[in-house]
Design an enzyme around this catalytic site. Structure first.
Site, PDB file in Angstrom:
ATOM      1  N   SER A  93    -104.613   1.451 -73.609  1.00 50.96           N
ATOM      2  CA  SER A  93    -104.885   1.112 -75.013  1.00 50.96           C
ATOM      3  C   SER A  93    -105.775  -0.120 -75.158  1.00 50.96           C
ATOM      4  O   SER A  93    -106.429  -0.285 -76.187  1.00 50.96           O
ATOM      5  CB  SER A  93    -103.583   0.907 -75.785  1.00 50.96           C
ATOM      6  OG  SER A  93    -102.823  -0.140 -75.227  1.00 50.96           O
ATOM      7  N   HIS A  98    -105.936  -4.536 -66.676  1.00 54.06           N
ATOM      8  CA  HIS A  98    -104.716  -5.344 -66.623  1.00 54.06           C
ATOM      9  C   HIS A  98    -103.671  -4.605 -65.809  1.00 54.06           C
ATOM     10  O   HIS A  98    -103.616  -3.373 -65.823  1.00 54.06           O
ATOM     11  CB  HIS A  98    -104.197  -5.663 -68.025  1.00 54.06           C
ATOM     12  CG  HIS A  98    -104.045  -4.461 -68.904  1.00 54.06           C
ATOM     13  ND1 HIS A  98    -105.130  -3.860 -69.514  1.00 54.06           N
ATOM     14  CD2 HIS A  98    -102.961  -3.740 -69.252  1.00 54.06           C
ATOM     15  CE1 HIS A  98    -104.701  -2.822 -70.213  1.00 54.06           C
ATOM     16  NE2 HIS A  98    -103.387  -2.715 -70.054  1.00 54.06           N
TER      17      HIS A  98
HETATM   18  P1  5GP Z   1    -102.230  -0.404 -71.844  1.00 51.90           P
HETATM   19  O1  5GP Z   1    -101.634   0.576 -72.821  1.00 51.90           O
HETATM   20  O2  5GP Z   1    -103.691  -0.606 -72.136  1.00 51.90           O
HETATM   21  O3  5GP Z   1    -101.963  -0.080 -70.408  1.00 51.90           O
HETATM   22  O4  5GP Z   1    -101.473  -1.767 -72.074  1.00 51.90           O
HETATM   23  C1  5GP Z   1    -101.847  -2.672 -73.050  1.00 51.90           C
HETATM   24  C2  5GP Z   1    -100.684  -3.593 -73.231  1.00 51.90           C
HETATM   25  O5  5GP Z   1    -101.120  -4.707 -73.986  1.00 51.90           O
HETATM   26  C3  5GP Z   1     -99.508  -2.977 -73.988  1.00 51.90           C
HETATM   27  O6  5GP Z   1     -98.336  -3.026 -73.182  1.00 51.90           O
HETATM   28  C4  5GP Z   1     -99.406  -3.828 -75.236  1.00 51.90           C
HETATM   29  O7  5GP Z   1     -98.070  -4.047 -75.647  1.00 51.90           O
HETATM   30  C5  5GP Z   1    -100.082  -5.106 -74.831  1.00 51.90           C
HETATM   31  N1  5GP Z   1    -100.706  -5.806 -75.933  1.00 51.90           N
HETATM   32  C6  5GP Z   1    -101.528  -5.275 -76.893  1.00 51.90           C
HETATM   33  N2  5GP Z   1    -101.915  -6.218 -77.755  1.00 51.90           N
HETATM   34  C7  5GP Z   1    -101.337  -7.381 -77.340  1.00 51.90           C
HETATM   35  C8  5GP Z   1    -101.378  -8.715 -77.843  1.00 51.90           C
HETATM   36  O8  5GP Z   1    -102.001  -9.029 -78.849  1.00 51.90           O
HETATM   37  N3  5GP Z   1    -100.664  -9.650 -77.150  1.00 51.90           N
HETATM   38  C9  5GP Z   1     -99.968  -9.337 -76.017  1.00 51.90           C
HETATM   39  N4  5GP Z   1     -99.297 -10.333 -75.411  1.00 51.90           N
HETATM   40  N5  5GP Z   1     -99.904  -8.093 -75.525  1.00 51.90           N
HETATM   41  C10 5GP Z   1    -100.580  -7.114 -76.183  1.00 51.90           C
END
Ligand code: 5GP
Length: 112
Positions: A93, A98
């Site tokens: 997302s 990361h």
């Molecule tokens: P993905 O879905 O891309 O693998 O993980 C993105 C992660 O970023 C998700 O677990 C989501 O909760 C976290 N995340 C998204 N926006 C923010 C934010 O503004 N602050 C923090 N600390 N985490 C975020």
């Protein structure tokens, strides 16, 4: 690549809890934790996703795993789950590479 939300946190443009930082990467607490401990280890270099990393990033990628180990140890985790979501089908997302580091509960396998 636009500046990601994670880099905005690093620059203190938006709130976020930074738990680790060095020259090449940093770690924050996830805003929507999927485990009692859920951190994200993020390179400062703007790499959108793992599949966009190049062979020149090998040392950086290895360093990120070393930092995963360090932040997990700092939080007292002796067992933890590490995940990288790459692309739409994997539910990525935020398009800044990361590594999720989660611990403090049991995990199922396969992950679903
Ligand atoms: P993905 O879905 O891309 O693998 O993980 C993105 C992660 O970023 C998700 O677990 C989501 O909760 C976290 N995340 C998204 N926006 C923010 C934010 O503004 N602050 C923090 N600390 N985490 C975020």
């Amino acid at each position: 690549m636009d500046e990601s939300i994670f880099i905005k946190i690093l620059k203190k443009e938006i709130p976020g809890e930074i738990v680790y930082e060095d020259n090449d990467c940093f770690a924050i607490k996830d805003i929507n934790p999927q485990a009692p401990i859920h951190m994200l280890v993020i390179p400062k270099k703007p790499i959108e996703r793992l599949s966009e990393a190049s062979p020149q990033d090998s040392v950086l990628l290895g360093h990120l795993l070393t930092v995963v180990r360090k932040v997990a140890k700092n939080r007292g985790l002796d067992s933890f789950r590490v995940a990288i979501n790459d692309g739409v089908d994997a539910c990525q997302s935020v398009y800044q590479l990361h590594i999720h580091v989660m611990g403090g509960r049991g995990f199922a396998w396969p992950p679903g």
